[in-house]
Write a protein that holds these residues in place. Structure first.
Motif, PDB file in Angstrom:
ATOM      1  N   ARG A 119      -0.686   5.160   0.468  1.00  7.49           N
ATOM      2  CA  ARG A 119      -0.332   5.993   1.610  1.00  7.49           C
ATOM      3  C   ARG A 119       0.280   7.333   1.200  1.00  7.49           C
ATOM      4  O   ARG A 119       0.518   8.179   2.068  1.00  7.49           O
ATOM      5  CB  ARG A 119       0.617   5.229   2.531  1.00  7.49           C
ATOM      6  CG  ARG A 119      -0.048   4.041   3.203  1.00  7.49           C
ATOM      7  CD  ARG A 119       0.782   3.452   4.309  1.00  7.49           C
ATOM      8  NE  ARG A 119       0.079   2.343   4.936  1.00  7.49           N
ATOM      9  CZ  ARG A 119      -0.842   2.470   5.883  1.00  7.49           C
ATOM     10  NH1 ARG A 119      -1.167   3.680   6.314  1.00  7.49           N
ATOM     11  NH2 ARG A 119      -1.437   1.417   6.404  1.00  7.49           N
TER      12      ARG A 119
ATOM     13  N   ASP B 193       0.817  -1.213   0.000  1.00  6.42           N
ATOM     14  CA  ASP B 193       0.000   0.000   0.000  1.00  6.42           C
ATOM     15  C   ASP B 193       0.852   1.265   0.000  1.00  6.42           C
ATOM     16  O   ASP B 193       0.405   2.322   0.450  1.00  6.42           O
ATOM     17  CB  ASP B 193      -0.939   0.004   1.211  1.00  6.42           C
ATOM     18  CG  ASP B 193      -0.176  -0.072   2.526  1.00  6.42           C
ATOM     19  OD1 ASP B 193       1.042  -0.312   2.487  1.00  6.42           O
ATOM     20  OD2 ASP B 193      -0.798   0.103   3.584  1.00  6.42           O
ATOM     21  N   ALA B 194       2.089   1.150  -0.496  1.00  8.60           N
ATOM     22  CA  ALA B 194       2.988   2.310  -0.505  1.00  8.60           C
ATOM     23  C   ALA B 194       2.407   3.448  -1.336  1.00  8.60           C
ATOM     24  O   ALA B 194       2.511   4.622  -0.966  1.00  8.60           O
ATOM     25  CB  ALA B 194       4.359   1.905  -1.037  1.00  8.60           C
TER      26      ALA B 194
ATOM     27  N   ASP C  88      -0.854  -2.221   8.977  1.00  6.90           N
ATOM     28  CA  ASP C  88       0.323  -1.349   8.919  1.00  6.90           C
ATOM     29  C   ASP C  88       1.466  -2.079   9.604  1.00  6.90           C
ATOM     30  O   ASP C  88       1.656  -1.975  10.816  1.00  6.90           O
ATOM     31  CB  ASP C  88       0.023  -0.018   9.599  1.00  6.90           C
ATOM     32  CG  ASP C  88       1.107   1.019   9.328  1.00  6.90           C
ATOM     33  OD1 ASP C  88       2.206   0.619   8.902  1.00  6.90           O
ATOM     34  OD2 ASP C  88       0.846   2.217   9.533  1.00  6.90           O
TER      35      ASP C  88
ATOM     36  N   SER D 251      -5.666  11.438   3.820  1.00  3.41           N
ATOM     37  CA  SER D 251      -6.480  10.493   4.580  1.00  3.41           C
ATOM     38  C   SER D 251      -7.822  10.203   3.900  1.00  3.41           C
ATOM     39  O   SER D 251      -8.259   9.055   3.837  1.00  3.41           O
ATOM     40  CB  SER D 251      -6.708  11.034   5.989  1.00  3.41           C
ATOM     41  OG  SER D 251      -7.576  10.186   6.717  1.00  3.41           O
TER      42      SER D 251
ATOM     43  N   GLN E 217       4.084   0.070  11.576  1.00  2.00           N
ATOM     44  CA  GLN E 217       3.568   0.568  12.845  1.00  2.00           C
ATOM     45  C   GLN E 217       3.470  -0.549  13.872  1.00  2.00           C
ATOM     46  O   GLN E 217       3.802  -0.355  15.045  1.00  2.00           O
ATOM     47  CB  GLN E 217       2.196   1.214  12.647  1.00  2.00           C
ATOM     48  CG  GLN E 217       1.589   1.783  13.929  1.00  2.00           C
ATOM     49  CD  GLN E 217       0.234   2.414  13.689  1.00  2.00           C
ATOM     50  OE1 GLN E 217      -0.215   2.506  12.549  1.00  2.00           O
ATOM     51  NE2 GLN E 217      -0.418   2.844  14.745  1.00  2.00           N
TER      52      GLN E 217
ATOM     53  N   GLN F 151      -8.356   3.349   8.244  1.00  2.00           N
ATOM     54  CA  GLN F 151      -8.062   3.927   6.943  1.00  2.00           C
ATOM     55  C   GLN F 151      -8.240   2.919   5.805  1.00  2.00           C
ATOM     56  O   GLN F 151      -8.903   3.200   4.819  1.00  2.00           O
ATOM     57  CB  GLN F 151      -6.621   4.459   6.927  1.00  2.00           C
ATOM     58  CG  GLN F 151      -6.382   5.620   7.875  1.00  2.00           C
ATOM     59  CD  GLN F 151      -7.113   6.874   7.433  1.00  2.00           C
ATOM     60  OE1 GLN F 151      -8.053   7.309   8.073  1.00  2.00           O
ATOM     61  NE2 GLN F 151      -6.694   7.443   6.335  1.00  2.00           N
ATOM     62  N   THR F 152      -7.603   1.761   5.933  1.00  2.00           N
ATOM     63  CA  THR F 152      -7.621   0.773   4.863  1.00  2.00           C
ATOM     64  C   THR F 152      -7.882  -0.606   5.445  1.00  2.00           C
ATOM     65  O   THR F 152      -7.991  -0.786   6.666  1.00  2.00           O
ATOM     66  CB  THR F 152      -6.270   0.753   4.106  1.00  2.00           C
ATOM     67  OG1 THR F 152      -5.232   0.338   5.006  1.00  2.00           O
ATOM     68  CG2 THR F 152      -5.932   2.131   3.559  1.00  2.00           C
TER      69      THR F 152
ATOM     70  N   GLN G  43      -7.310   7.854   1.041  1.00  2.00           N
ATOM     71  CA  GLN G  43      -7.003   6.507   1.528  1.00  2.00           C
ATOM     72  C   GLN G  43      -8.283   5.777   1.938  1.00  2.00           C
ATOM     73  O   GLN G  43      -8.450   4.590   1.665  1.00  2.00           O
ATOM     74  CB  GLN G  43      -6.040   6.577   2.709  1.00  2.00           C
ATOM     75  CG  GLN G  43      -4.634   7.048   2.347  1.00  2.00           C
ATOM     76  CD  GLN G  43      -3.697   6.999   3.531  1.00  2.00           C
ATOM     77  OE1 GLN G  43      -3.835   6.166   4.423  1.00  2.00           O
ATOM     78  NE2 GLN G  43      -2.727   7.900   3.553  1.00  2.00           N
TER      79      GLN G  43
END
Length: 199
Positions: free
Chosen positions: A82, A78-79, A168, A86, A171, A163-164, A89
């Motif tokens: 992102r 998902d580079a 992540d 927001s 993270q 968001q998706t 996304q």
């Protein structure tokens, strides 16, 4: 955004799902291990072990894919997504949910018809003495659960709670490292500054 703590019913459902997945994995491992020991130690074995292992693995995967959506365990690239703001996304996330629901609907119809045909024919499995529609029933069940979890994710994306669909990973890795550092700092006998977070 911090997610609200699950309710008591939600915690029970989570434990049931995780317990069922663990049960499937443990049963598959036990059958495979016992078959290896029986074959190479006692020069014997059972003919239905391989088929049972295949069915258990299929149940594990098809049941686990909806749980993966629930806990955001599915990975993806998902580079590019992102790079967008927001709101964009979230739009891509809703598009992914819609595509998943359409694909799931096609699979659900096909799997339901397939299991229905097996039920009407009434044939048994190749080695196990059970009707073939019984292990194959996980096809519509798993797809239906997947669509349910996708719909839940779509609602959360629409509300701005996530968001998706994808996890992540960066993270999560940082959070795991910081959590380990906090645990080390809380251990008795830890040198001063050993568990401090980097600034």
């Amino acid at each position: 955004m911090v997610r609200p703590a699950p309710s008591s019913i939600g915690r029970v459902v989570n434990e049931l799902e995780e317990g069922f997945i663990a049960l499937l994995f443990a049963a598959m491992t036990l059958v495979t291990f016992s078959q290896v020991v029986a074959r190479y130690v006692f020069n014997t074995g059972v003919v239905w072990a391989l088929e049972l292992t295949v069915y258990l693995f299929a149940w594990l995967v098809l049941f686990g894919m909806s749980y993966g959506v629930k806990v955001h365990a599915h990975l993806g690239v998902d580079a590019l997504v992102r790079l967008f703001p927001s709101r964009a996304q979230r739009a891509f996330g809703l598009l992914a949910v819609a595509a998943g629901l359409i694909y799931g609907g096609i699979l659900l119809i096909g799997s339901w018809q397939y299991v229905g045909k097996l039920f009407q024919i009434g044939i048994e499995s190749e080695d196990l003495p059970i009707p073939q529609w019984v292990p194959m029933a996980i096809l519509p069940i798993g797809v239906a659960l997947l669509m349910f979890r996708l719909a839940q994710s779509g609602v959360r994306i629409w509300r701005g709670e996530q968001q998706t669909l994808l996890a992540d990973e960066a993270q999560h890795t940082i959070e795991d490292l910081l959590g380990e550092a906090d645990q080390e700092a809380a251990m008795p006998g830890t040198p001063p500054g050993a568990g401090e977070r980097p600034q």
